[in-house]
Write an enzyme that holds these catalytic residues in place. Structure first.
Site, PDB file in Angstrom:
ATOM      1  N   SER A  93       4.264   3.656  -2.241  1.00 19.88           N
ATOM      2  CA  SER A  93       4.304   2.969  -0.966  1.00 19.88           C
ATOM      3  C   SER A  93       4.351   1.469  -1.232  1.00 19.88           C
ATOM      4  CB  SER A  93       3.043   3.338  -0.177  1.00 19.88           C
ATOM      5  OG  SER A  93       3.120   2.820   1.114  1.00 19.88           O
ATOM      6  N   THR A 134       8.544   2.559   2.618  1.00 18.50           N
ATOM      7  CA  THR A 134       8.520   1.164   3.077  1.00 18.50           C
ATOM      8  C   THR A 134       7.832   1.052   4.442  1.00 18.50           C
ATOM      9  OG1 THR A 134      10.702   1.504   4.093  1.00 18.50           O
ATOM     10  CG2 THR A 134      10.651   0.527   1.885  1.00 18.50           C
ATOM     11  N   HIS A 135       7.357  -0.175   4.721  1.00 11.88           N
ATOM     12  CA  HIS A 135       6.949  -0.571   6.081  1.00 11.88           C
ATOM     13  C   HIS A 135       7.770  -1.826   6.385  1.00 11.88           C
ATOM     14  CE1 HIS A 135       3.646   2.095   7.112  1.00 11.88           C
ATOM     15  NE2 HIS A 135       2.974   1.806   6.017  1.00 11.88           N
ATOM     16  N   LYS A 169       6.403   5.806  11.712  1.00 12.18           N
ATOM     17  CA  LYS A 169       5.458   6.512  12.608  1.00 12.18           C
ATOM     18  C   LYS A 169       5.823   6.352  14.079  1.00 12.18           C
ATOM     19  CE  LYS A 169       1.410   6.388   9.510  1.00 12.18           C
ATOM     20  NZ  LYS A 169       1.822   5.464   8.426  1.00 12.18           N
ATOM     21  N   ASP A 219       6.659   7.295  20.653  1.00 15.09           N
ATOM     22  CA  ASP A 219       6.906   6.965  22.059  1.00 15.09           C
ATOM     23  C   ASP A 219       7.845   8.010  22.667  1.00 15.09           C
ATOM     24  OD1 ASP A 219       6.983   5.481  24.478  1.00 15.09           O
ATOM     25  OD2 ASP A 219       6.844   3.612  23.355  1.00 15.09           O
ATOM     26  N   THR A 233      12.859   5.576  24.105  1.00 11.31           N
ATOM     27  CA  THR A 233      12.380   4.373  23.412  1.00 11.31           C
ATOM     28  C   THR A 233      12.517   4.500  21.891  1.00 11.31           C
ATOM     29  OG1 THR A 233      10.851   3.893  25.216  1.00 11.31           O
ATOM     30  CG2 THR A 233      10.376   2.852  23.101  1.00 11.31           C
ATOM     31  N   GLN A 266      -9.385   6.964   3.199  1.00 15.11           N
ATOM     32  CA  GLN A 266     -10.172   7.857   2.338  1.00 15.11           C
ATOM     33  C   GLN A 266      -9.269   8.393   1.237  1.00 15.11           C
ATOM     34  OE1 GLN A 266     -13.133  10.062   5.343  1.00 15.11           O
ATOM     35  NE2 GLN A 266     -10.994  10.420   5.899  1.00 15.11           N
ATOM     36  N   TYR A 267      -9.732   8.279  -0.010  1.00 19.66           N
ATOM     37  CA  TYR A 267      -8.891   8.683  -1.143  1.00 19.66           C
ATOM     38  C   TYR A 267      -9.346   9.986  -1.782  1.00 19.66           C
ATOM     39  CZ  TYR A 267      -6.815   4.002  -1.114  1.00 19.66           C
ATOM     40  OH  TYR A 267      -6.147   2.862  -0.764  1.00 19.66           O
ATOM     41  N   GLY A 283      -0.072   3.793  -2.686  1.00 20.36           N
ATOM     42  CA  GLY A 283       0.222   2.392  -2.425  1.00 20.36           C
ATOM     43  C   GLY A 283      -0.534   1.493  -3.383  1.00 20.36           C
ATOM     44  N   ARG A 284      -1.726   1.070  -2.961  1.00 17.60           N
ATOM     45  CA  ARG A 284      -2.478   0.070  -3.730  1.00 17.60           C
ATOM     46  C   ARG A 284      -2.811   0.511  -5.143  1.00 17.60           C
ATOM     47  NH1 ARG A 284      -6.168  -1.037   1.486  1.00 17.60           N
ATOM     48  NH2 ARG A 284      -5.361   1.071   1.868  1.00 17.60           N
TER      49      ARG A 284
HETATM   50  O1  S5P Z   1      -2.527   9.489   7.093  1.00 17.49           O
HETATM   51  C1  S5P Z   1      -1.884   8.598   6.567  1.00 17.49           C
HETATM   52  C2  S5P Z   1      -0.504   8.486   6.712  1.00 17.49           C
HETATM   53  C3  S5P Z   1       0.181   7.473   6.025  1.00 17.49           C
HETATM   54  S1  S5P Z   1       1.893   7.509   6.064  1.00 17.49           S
HETATM   55  N1  S5P Z   1      -2.519   7.699   5.750  1.00 17.49           N
HETATM   56  C4  S5P Z   1      -1.853   6.686   5.092  1.00 17.49           C
HETATM   57  O2  S5P Z   1      -2.499   5.935   4.358  1.00 17.49           O
HETATM   58  N2  S5P Z   1      -0.491   6.540   5.258  1.00 17.49           N
HETATM   59  C5  S5P Z   1       0.261   5.436   4.605  1.00 17.49           C
HETATM   60  O3  S5P Z   1       0.156   5.591   3.190  1.00 17.49           O
HETATM   61  C6  S5P Z   1      -0.261   4.027   4.911  1.00 17.49           C
HETATM   62  O4  S5P Z   1       0.427   3.476   6.013  1.00 17.49           O
HETATM   63  C7  S5P Z   1       0.018   3.274   3.630  1.00 17.49           C
HETATM   64  O5  S5P Z   1       1.330   2.749   3.660  1.00 17.49           O
HETATM   65  C8  S5P Z   1      -0.049   4.331   2.545  1.00 17.49           C
HETATM   66  C9  S5P Z   1      -1.362   4.401   1.790  1.00 17.49           C
HETATM   67  O6  S5P Z   1      -1.578   3.221   1.066  1.00 17.49           O
HETATM   68  P1  S5P Z   1      -2.778   3.060   0.007  1.00 17.49           P
HETATM   69  O7  S5P Z   1      -2.646   1.643  -0.428  1.00 17.49           O
HETATM   70  O8  S5P Z   1      -4.051   3.334   0.714  1.00 17.49           O
HETATM   71  O9  S5P Z   1      -2.491   4.045  -1.109  1.00 17.49           O
END
Ligand code: S5P
Length: 259
Positions: free
Chosen positions: A36, A61-62, A93, A96, A100, A210-211, A229-230
């Site tokens: 991400s 991407t965002h 995500k 709407d 829209t 939450q990881y 992501g991070r």
């Molecule tokens: O339930 C979700 C759905 C998504 S798509 N939880 C999330 O964290 N995400 C996305 O995954 C969130 O928008 C971010 O881009 C990524 C997680 O990032 P991280 O840095 O916490 O790994």
């Protein structure tokens, strides 16, 4: 329990070109890792995509957090996706009414449908959200995921909401190729489950995230793809970090295949 199918076998069962391509990339690159790229400049996103490109099946991407989104950025990202072989997933995500989201997908500053192979939507508005997106995406052979469960603390996507989301996906298989989820929601092998909220070190971020570990995501929760992501882009060496996550997630997949 029934035999776990390989990514190759599942790709062969899929009708949608994006699902077929994704499974084929996963098999070929031995990667069920999506990174991400939640970074705020085009240069940073492109640099990360190039560094992690060899290790990923998909870049998420965002677009709307970027300060300098442009058609040149889209062109460069598309070139990187072709060179490294990854799917581009814009995590928009949509949530709407159909009319829209159709504009949000096709128009505005981002023209998402023109460059993102895959996007996602909440089921909250009802099936109109998919009907609207489809009118734009089907001709372009784009695909969509439905958000059936979330990783964040206290989220409301649970129980009957999650079940209704799966049903909505089943009714739109020409466009919906899977789910953002925290667990396996269906035995249908053509639906891809992608799980965010994955990290090797942390348990949360102080803002509700939450990881779980790659092993938990893939073996315990039966994710097909982990989204990180991070854990990758905050690492001083994103390429090595991506390689670590790639190995951890793919070994977990191989364990599932063997057991
Ligand atoms: O339930 C979700 C759905 C998504 S798509 N939880 C999330 O964290 N995400 C996305 O995954 C969130 O928008 C971010 O881009 C990524 C997680 O990032 P991280 O840095 O916490 O790994």
């Amino acid at each position: 329990s029934r035999k776990v199918l390989s990514y190759r076998e599942r790709g062969d069962l899929c009708q949608h070109p994006v699902a077929r391509q994704l499974f084929s990339i996963m098999e070929k690159k031995k990667s069920n890792l999506a990174v991400s790229a939640d970074l705020c400049t085009a240069e940073q996103v492109l640099q990360l995509a190039d560094q992690v490109g060899p290790h990923i099946c998909m870049l998420k991407t965002h677009a709307d957090i970027m300060t300098d989104f442009s058609t040149e950025f889209v062109q460069s990202l598309t070139e990187l996706a072709d060179r490294h072989q990854f799917i581009i997933f814009e995590d928009r995500k949509f949530a709407d009414i159909g009319s829209t989201v159709q504009h949000q997908y096709r128009d505005g500053l981002y023209h998402i449908a023109d460059w993102a192979h895959l996007t996602n939507a909440h089921a909250l508005p009802g099936s109109g959200v998919l009907e609207g997106l489809k009118q734009v995406g089907l001709d372009k052979k784009r695909a969509c995921l439905l958000i059936a469960e979330m990783s964040s603390k206290g989220n409301l996507a649970t129980g009957d909401y999650t079940k209704a989301t799966v049903k909505m996906a089943e009714e739109h298989k020409d466009f919906v190729v899977g789910f953002i989820s925290q667990s396996q929601l269906t035995e249908d092998p053509t639906f891809i489950h992608m799980t965010p909220g994955v990290q090797l070190s942390g348990s949360g971020d102080g803002l509700g995230q939450q990881y779980v570990s790659p092993w938990d995501a893939v073996v315990t929760r039966r994710a097909d793809v982990i989204i990180v992501g991070r854990g990758v882009y905050k690492d001083p060496d994103p390429a090595s970090a991506a390689q670590r996550y790639q190995t951890a997630a793919f070994e977990a997949y191989q364990h599932r295949l063997a057991n």
